[in-house]
Design a protein around this motif. Structure first.
Motif, mmCIF file in Angstrom:
data_model
loop_
_atom_site.group_PDB
_atom_site.id
_atom_site.type_symbol
_atom_site.label_atom_id
_atom_site.label_comp_id
_atom_site.label_asym_id
_atom_site.label_seq_id
_atom_site.Cartn_x
_atom_site.Cartn_y
_atom_site.Cartn_z
ATOM 1 N N THR A 163 -9.276 24.124 -33.200
ATOM 2 C CA THR A 163 -8.955 22.982 -32.341
ATOM 3 C C THR A 163 -8.643 23.373 -30.903
ATOM 4 N N GLY A 164 -8.473 24.661 -30.636
ATOM 5 C CA GLY A 164 -8.117 25.129 -29.301
ATOM 6 C C GLY A 164 -9.337 25.356 -28.426
ATOM 7 N N LEU A 165 -9.278 24.842 -27.215
ATOM 8 C CA LEU A 165 -10.376 24.984 -26.261
ATOM 9 C C LEU A 165 -9.886 25.650 -24.980
ATOM 10 N N ILE A 166 -10.730 26.491 -24.416
ATOM 11 C CA ILE A 166 -10.519 27.002 -23.066
ATOM 12 C C ILE A 166 -11.536 26.281 -22.179
ATOM 13 N N VAL A 167 -11.046 25.691 -21.101
ATOM 14 C CA VAL A 167 -11.899 24.942 -20.176
ATOM 15 C C VAL A 167 -11.898 25.658 -18.834
ATOM 16 N N ASP A 168 -13.044 26.208 -18.467
ATOM 17 C CA ASP A 168 -13.216 26.864 -17.169
ATOM 18 C C ASP A 168 -14.011 25.947 -16.248
ATOM 19 N N GLY A 169 -14.040 26.307 -14.969
ATOM 20 C CA GLY A 169 -14.802 25.527 -14.003
ATOM 21 C C GLY A 169 -14.124 24.223 -13.637
ATOM 22 N N LEU A 170 -12.803 24.245 -13.568
ATOM 23 C CA LEU A 170 -12.062 23.012 -13.274
ATOM 24 C C LEU A 170 -11.959 22.710 -11.796
ATOM 25 N N GLY A 171 -12.182 23.683 -10.956
ATOM 26 C CA GLY A 171 -11.990 23.444 -9.533
ATOM 27 C C GLY A 171 -10.520 23.504 -9.180
ATOM 28 N N ASP A 172 -10.231 23.299 -7.926
ATOM 29 C CA ASP A 172 -8.856 23.401 -7.449
ATOM 30 C C ASP A 172 -8.078 22.112 -7.652
ATOM 31 N N LYS A 173 -6.854 22.286 -8.019
ATOM 32 C CA LYS A 173 -5.869 21.196 -8.037
ATOM 33 C C LYS A 173 -6.221 20.023 -8.942
ATOM 34 N N ILE A 174 -6.940 20.245 -10.026
ATOM 35 C CA ILE A 174 -7.157 19.157 -10.975
ATOM 36 C C ILE A 174 -5.855 18.955 -11.757
ATOM 37 N N PRO A 175 -5.354 17.743 -11.812
ATOM 38 C CA PRO A 175 -4.113 17.522 -12.559
ATOM 39 C C PRO A 175 -4.373 17.504 -14.075
ATOM 40 N N GLU A 176 -3.355 17.880 -14.823
ATOM 41 C CA GLU A 176 -3.469 17.857 -16.283
ATOM 42 C C GLU A 176 -3.819 16.460 -16.784
ATOM 43 N N SER A 177 -3.303 15.447 -16.114
ATOM 44 C CA SER A 177 -3.573 14.072 -16.550
ATOM 45 C C SER A 177 -5.064 13.741 -16.483
ATOM 46 N N GLU A 178 -5.754 14.284 -15.501
ATOM 47 C CA GLU A 178 -7.192 14.027 -15.370
ATOM 48 C C GLU A 178 -7.981 14.728 -16.473
ATOM 49 N N HIS A 235 -19.399 20.589 -21.924
ATOM 50 C CA HIS A 235 -19.854 21.923 -21.511
ATOM 51 C C HIS A 235 -21.112 21.793 -20.654
ATOM 52 N N GLY A 236 -21.063 22.392 -19.464
ATOM 53 C CA GLY A 236 -22.208 22.366 -18.557
ATOM 54 C C GLY A 236 -22.308 21.131 -17.695
ATOM 55 N N THR A 237 -21.312 20.246 -17.772
ATOM 56 C CA THR A 237 -21.348 19.039 -16.946
ATOM 57 C C THR A 237 -20.634 19.283 -15.627
ATOM 58 N N HIS A 238 -21.028 18.501 -14.619
ATOM 59 C CA HIS A 238 -20.418 18.602 -13.293
ATOM 60 C C HIS A 238 -19.165 17.738 -13.241
ATOM 61 N N HIS A 239 -18.117 18.301 -12.665
ATOM 62 C CA HIS A 239 -16.881 17.550 -12.456
ATOM 63 C C HIS A 239 -16.211 18.090 -11.208
ATOM 64 N N ARG A 240 -15.959 17.234 -10.253
ATOM 65 C CA ARG A 240 -15.312 17.605 -8.989
ATOM 66 C C ARG A 240 -16.042 18.744 -8.288
#
Length: 86
Positions: free
Chosen positions: A8-23, A67-72
């Motif tokens: 159930t645990g995921l590592i999410v990379d490629g978040l960009g700067d200052k993305i809030p946990e709520s987002e 995975h592989g989608t664009h965000h911010r």
């Protein structure tokens, strides 16, 4: 979080700067229950998220959907947390 249910645990990379946990939570909630979420910064300055989903199926769905989608302006990369890999 003391114990992460296997798969159930995921590592999410490629978040960009200052993305809030709520987002990140709102994104992941599109595929299921989010039990835990934390965004951290590595020594090199890159950010990553640890997300614990409600089930193995929801974790897999999150990988398939995001995975592989664009965000911010960056490309998100999701994978199972190391000890959760089979």
């Amino acid at each position: 979080m003391d114990q992460i249910p296997p798969g159930t645990g995921l590592i999410v990379d490629g978040l960009g700067d200052k993305i809030p946990e709520s987002e990140l939570r709102r994104l992941c909630e599109q595929v299921g229950v989010v039990r835990f979420i934390k965004i951290s910064t590595r020594p090199d300055g890159s950010t990553f998220g640890l997300v614990i989903m409600g089930s193995v199926e929801e974790a897999r769905d999150a990988i398939l959907k995001f995975h592989g989608t664009h965000h911010r302006g960056t490309i998100m990369q999701l994978k199972l947390k190391q000890e959760d890999r089979g």
